[in-house]
Design an enzyme around this catalytic site. Structure first.
Site, short mmCIF file in Angstrom:
data_model
loop_
_atom_site.label_atom_id
_atom_site.label_comp_id
_atom_site.label_asym_id
_atom_site.label_seq_id
_atom_site.Cartn_x
_atom_site.Cartn_y
_atom_site.Cartn_z
N CYS A 1 -22.41 -99.97 -60.29
CA CYS A 1 -22.26 -100.44 -61.50
C CYS A 1 -23.27 -99.47 -62.44
O CYS A 1 -23.03 -98.54 -62.76
CB CYS A 1 -22.22 -101.78 -61.64
SG CYS A 1 -21.17 -102.40 -62.85
N HIS B 1 -19.28 -104.03 -56.99
CA HIS B 1 -20.55 -105.01 -56.41
C HIS B 1 -19.99 -105.73 -55.25
O HIS B 1 -18.78 -105.83 -54.84
CB HIS B 1 -20.70 -106.10 -57.43
CG HIS B 1 -21.39 -105.63 -58.58
ND1 HIS B 1 -22.66 -105.13 -58.73
CD2 HIS B 1 -21.01 -105.63 -60.03
CE1 HIS B 1 -22.82 -104.96 -60.21
NE2 HIS B 1 -21.83 -105.25 -60.76
#
Length: 491
Positions: free
Chosen positions: A334, A421
């Protein structure tokens, strides 16, 4: 309606662990139980699915507590999530969706709306579950904040919740902390505090008994049990880093260095790596600590631009580039992935000054543009010949140049970047990725089973060391008459 508030003498006293353990213990008894936390302040969050089918964001701890309760996680279980952006300002997630910001300057005004939403969410849960185990925040005796409190005794007063106070005896001073927690409350709040749980005890139980008896005599309240210190037990964390819990005991063949960013988020991404017996997972913040790493992880962050500047100030940017130059693998997740690209732009000021544009580390041919609309998703796919899944929580939009697709991101040589994630929790993907990066055989660790075993272990501890039957009766029947302690609250 039946419920129980688990408060604590301090932050990190063990509220989350006790709440999670009670959810599992009550679920084992066939009770339809749900976790709840009115307000969570954390950059560790999770995506769940709301009743209308939309994706929503809640605190990681409440998501895990729902698993412990064997129910589906939902936004009402954590109606207010504050994600710190600075020391005085937080981004607000309300019932799973972005809802602006709140600052210390407008705290009291902002809290009134948050309180209405949070208490309505509790009331909704209470119509659909037999019992709610609510987790407090910090201490219930933050007397400077009591007027606007809706998380601790404000919630207890709203719902008539009996309250237990958890104290961490490993810190020392637990008896004074427990007595003082009650004594500083006003009489109406004190009437809802039923008793105590001692957490993280190690030593001779006979030496503790006189103190427990004195605490019960002085407060007129029950001690519901003493949970032992268990260094092998850890859950998905919401507040702080506990690097030691992810470290291999002995015999690790590979060192995994995770950059400890100041605004690190969703660092539970590396939990699955911490279960691998041949990996020693450490959190680092000094360039010298990267020199002997076999694998480097650049994790998520609440503020990509600010943490990229921090990397450069500390010389970590050069150390990361040197790690790659030596042919060693690097994984960015991310915000960490965004830092690895060519350019990061913030035209609308999502993270700071509108129009900001900075160079990334230049290790992947990608550009990130921050936009106001947040992406929340539960993507599935395939990578490295293995099934893959994860969750997305971000404002950045990625434009890719040349490179191989990899989990909503990109791979170039030994550099991997993903916006997903939680993808390392997939056993097949984790095995394939570690095989590609470190040349190791497939893993025998099953992450979902390991998490379930941890929840069962916590349930066993609660069943074995707390008076669960009395706590269940307390949640159903309410607090018996208890004395008011002097000074009876600060006004």
């Amino acid at each position: 309606m039946s419920g129980l508030l688990v408060a604590g003498t301090t932050s990190d006293a063990g509220k989350s662990a006790v709440t999670t353990g009670l959810c599992r213990a009550f679920a084992r008894r066939g009770v339809a139980v749900a976790p709840y936390k009115a307000q969570n302040m954390s950059n560790n969050s999770m995506v769940c699915v709301a009743a209308d089918g939309s994706t929503a964001e809640i605190g990681r701890a409440q998501w895990v507590q729902a698993l412990a309760a064997r129910v589906r996680p939902e936004p009402a279980m954590n109606p207010v999530l504050l994600k710190p952006g600075s020391d005085r300002r937080s981004h607000v997630v309300l019932l799973g969706h972005p809802a602006g910001e709140v600052s210390s300057a407008d705290w009291q005004t902002g809290r009134r709306q948050l309180a209405r939403t949070a208490h309505a969410a509790y009331d909704d849960l209470a119509t659909r579950f037999e019992l709610i185990v609510a987790e407090g925040a910090g201490s219930p005796t933050e007397i400077n904040l009591r007027a606007g409190d809706y998380v601790n005794m404000g919630l207890a007063r709203h719902a008539g919740l009996p309250t237990i106070v958890v104290g961490d005896i490993d810190r020392g001073g637990v008896f004074a902390a427990m007595y003082g927690t009650v004594a500083l409350l006003d009489a109406a709040d004190q009437s809802l505090v039923a008793g105590f749980v001692v957490n993280k005890f190690r030593g001779d139980a006979d030496l503790l008994s006189p103190g427990l008896r004195s605490l019960e005599r002085l407060t007129g309240r029950q001690v519901y049990g003493v949970l032992p210190w268990d260094p092998t037990l850890w859950l998905d964390s919401e507040d702080g880093l506990d690097p030691g819990s992810r470290r291999a005991a002995t015999g690790a063949r590979h060192r995994v260095a995770v950059v400890r960013l100041p605004r690190i988020s969703n660092f539970t991404d590396v939990d699955a790596l911490g279960l691998e017996p041949d990996l020693d997972v450490v959190f680092v913040s000094d360039p010298r600590e990267l020199t002997d790493a076999d694998l480097l992880v650049l994790p998520g962050t609440r503020s990509t631009l600010a943490d990229l500047a921090w990397l450069r100030d500390r010389g970590l940017d050069a150390a990361i580039v040197e790690h790659v130059r030596r042919g060693k693998p690097l994984l960015g997740v991310c915000g960490g992935f965004q830092m690895l690209g060519r350019t990061i732009a913030d035209p609308s000021g999502v993270e700071g000054s509108p129009g900001a544009e900075v160079d990334g580390l230049g290790l992947l041919d990608v550009r990130t543009d921050f936009v106001a609309e947040k992406t929340l998703g539960l993507p599935v796919g395939e990578a490295l010949g293995a099934p893959a899944s994860g969750y997305e929580i971000h404002h950045g939009r990625i434009t890719r140049g040349n490179g191989e697709d990899f989990l909503g991101g990109m791979r170039t040589g030994t550099v991997f970047g993903t916006m997903w994630h939680g993808s390392l929790e997939g056993d097949e993907l984790r095995g394939a990725l570690l095989g590609e990066m470190l040349g190791r055989p497939p893993s025998t660790i099953r992450f979902a089973a390991a998490r379930e075993a941890r929840l069962d272990r916590l349930g066993d501890l609660v069943e074995g060391h707390l008076d669960v039957d009395s706590l269940l009766t307390l949640a159903r029947d309410g607090v018996p008459t208890v004395p008011v302690l002097p000074p009876g609250g600060v006004r």
